[in-house]
Design a protein around this motif. Structure first.
Motif, PDB file in Angstrom:
ATOM      1  N   PHE A  54       0.836  -1.204   0.000  1.00 54.38           N
ATOM      2  CA  PHE A  54       0.000   0.000   0.000  1.00 54.38           C
ATOM      3  C   PHE A  54       0.872   1.256   0.000  1.00 54.38           C
ATOM      4  CE2 PHE A  54      -2.207   3.440   2.185  1.00 54.38           C
ATOM      5  CZ  PHE A  54      -3.407   3.489   1.499  1.00 54.38           C
ATOM      6  N   CYS A  55       1.950   1.220   0.792  1.00 50.02           N
ATOM      7  CA  CYS A  55       2.820   2.394   0.909  1.00 50.02           C
ATOM      8  C   CYS A  55       3.441   2.773  -0.436  1.00 50.02           C
ATOM      9  CB  CYS A  55       3.927   2.139   1.926  1.00 50.02           C
ATOM     10  SG  CYS A  55       3.353   1.969   3.637  1.00 50.02           S
ATOM     11  N   VAL A  56       3.842   1.770  -1.208  1.00 48.13           N
ATOM     12  CA  VAL A  56       4.535   2.061  -2.468  1.00 48.13           C
ATOM     13  C   VAL A  56       3.586   2.018  -3.666  1.00 48.13           C
ATOM     14  CG1 VAL A  56       6.711   1.199  -1.571  1.00 48.13           C
ATOM     15  CG2 VAL A  56       5.223  -0.361  -2.838  1.00 48.13           C
ATOM     16  N   SER A  57       2.294   2.033  -3.398  1.00 45.29           N
ATOM     17  CA  SER A  57       1.322   2.005  -4.497  1.00 45.29           C
ATOM     18  C   SER A  57       1.280   3.329  -5.257  1.00 45.29           C
ATOM     19  CB  SER A  57      -0.076   1.658  -3.966  1.00 45.29           C
ATOM     20  OG  SER A  57      -0.519   2.625  -3.033  1.00 45.29           O
ATOM     21  N   HIS A  89       7.834   3.527  10.149  1.00 48.91           N
ATOM     22  CA  HIS A  89       7.084   4.783  10.104  1.00 48.91           C
ATOM     23  C   HIS A  89       5.702   4.716  10.747  1.00 48.91           C
ATOM     24  CE1 HIS A  89      10.033   6.845   7.616  1.00 48.91           C
ATOM     25  NE2 HIS A  89      10.138   5.748   6.901  1.00 48.91           N
ATOM     26  N   VAL A  90       5.319   3.544  11.246  1.00 51.95           N
ATOM     27  CA  VAL A  90       4.009   3.409  11.903  1.00 51.95           C
ATOM     28  C   VAL A  90       4.203   2.721  13.252  1.00 51.95           C
ATOM     29  CG1 VAL A  90       1.672   2.484  11.753  1.00 51.95           C
ATOM     30  CG2 VAL A  90       2.851   3.205   9.666  1.00 51.95           C
ATOM     31  N   GLN A 103      -2.650  11.502  11.441  1.00 55.39           N
ATOM     32  CA  GLN A 103      -1.671  12.492  10.994  1.00 55.39           C
ATOM     33  C   GLN A 103      -1.344  12.299   9.511  1.00 55.39           C
ATOM     34  OE1 GLN A 103       1.625  11.784  13.606  1.00 55.39           O
ATOM     35  NE2 GLN A 103       0.733  12.877  15.339  1.00 55.39           N
ATOM     36  N   ALA A 104      -1.269  11.033   9.103  1.00 52.23           N
ATOM     37  CA  ALA A 104      -0.882  10.730   7.723  1.00 52.23           C
ATOM     38  C   ALA A 104      -1.990  11.003   6.722  1.00 52.23           C
ATOM     39  CB  ALA A 104      -0.453   9.261   7.625  1.00 52.23           C
ATOM     40  N   GLY A 110      -1.940  15.634  -0.142  1.00 48.09           N
ATOM     41  CA  GLY A 110      -0.769  15.906  -0.953  1.00 48.09           C
ATOM     42  C   GLY A 110      -0.761  15.106  -2.243  1.00 48.09           C
ATOM     43  N   LYS A 111      -1.246  13.866  -2.168  1.00 49.32           N
ATOM     44  CA  LYS A 111      -1.320  13.024  -3.363  1.00 49.32           C
ATOM     45  C   LYS A 111      -2.320  13.601  -4.369  1.00 49.32           C
ATOM     46  CE  LYS A 111      -1.186   9.387  -6.063  1.00 49.32           C
ATOM     47  NZ  LYS A 111      -0.045   9.133  -6.954  1.00 49.32           N
TER      48      LYS A 111
END
Length: 234
Positions: A54-57, A89-90, A103-104, A110-111
């Motif tokens: 998911f993070c690098v999707s 990071h989590v 927070q994220a 931003g995306k």
């Protein structure tokens, strides 16, 4: 089709009937089942967003920081243990994880608006983003690092004497935390001009030769002595 209509009419009638006509047991059971379904769906969605896939999707992550990660010891090493994006990071604790996810959420913003949708935009923002993460890890005493790297489990005899000495003096005593010295351990550093490096020799160690002084340390010492010699000749 007629039977389906009758079934739907019955369900609607039950749902629209005032609660006073339903038993407490039925309401309790219905609330329990509904709660289980909601909780299961919520946690499933939470875990999906907590995966490296998911993070690098999005290409902002895949072509920048993830590509850098693949070239580090956290991605490929002799033990075969890989740290993924969420590991660092989590937070692992549920309440801290929920707070971090909230927070994220601004990253979605931003995306959508393309805040760092090009390499140059990423590089322009890199220092600010890095400082934000350094500050977060500093504030929580490098919590994500400690999820894998426990000071209690450290075998100092397998570290260089220099590293063991510094860990004993500063990490174990709480005078420093992991991120103070290990910036850039999983990603390339931004332009550090004007930024203090991750590790600076403490005043009390200045001039002290540690037992495991490396060839670089010896070279630095020789250069310093040469500079002093040249200065005295002027």
């Amino acid at each position: 089709m007629e039977r389906l209509k009758r079934l739907w009419a019955w369900v609607w009638k039950v749902l629209s009937t005032p609660a006073a006509t339903l038993s407490l047991a039925f309401l309790t059971l219905g609330g329990f089942v509904g709660g289980v379904i909601f909780w299961g769906a919520f946690n499933t969605a939470l875990e999906i967003t907590n995966t490296e896939a998911f993070c690098v999707s999005c290409h902002e992550m895949e072509t920048n920081v993830y590509e850098e990660l693949t070239r580090t010891v956290h991605f490929s090493n002799r033990s075969g243990v890989r740290a993924s994006c969420p590991d660092c990071h989590v937070p692992h604790e549920w309440t801290d994880k929920i707070a971090r996810k909230m927070q994220a959420s601004k990253e979605v913003w931003g995306k959508i608006f393309g805040t760092i949708n090009t390499r140059q935009k990423f590089l322009d923002e890199r220092l600010r983003l890095a400082q934000h993460e350094w500050a977060r890890l500093k504030a929580n005493d490098s919590l994500e690092c400690r999820n894998c790297h426990s000071s209690v489990a450290m075998d100092l005899s397998k570290q260089t004497e220099r590293a063991a000495n510094i860990h004993q003096r500063y990490l174990f005593s709480g005078r420093a935390t992991c991120i103070d010295c290990h910036k850039g351990i999983a990603h390339e550093l931004p332009n550090m001009q004007g930024v203090e490096p991750g590790w600076q020799m403490p005043d009390e160690l200045e001039g002290e030769v540690l037992p495991s002084a490396s060839a670089l340390d010896e070279l630095r010492k020789a250069m310093d002595q040469a500079h002093v010699g040249l200065a005295s000749m002027k």
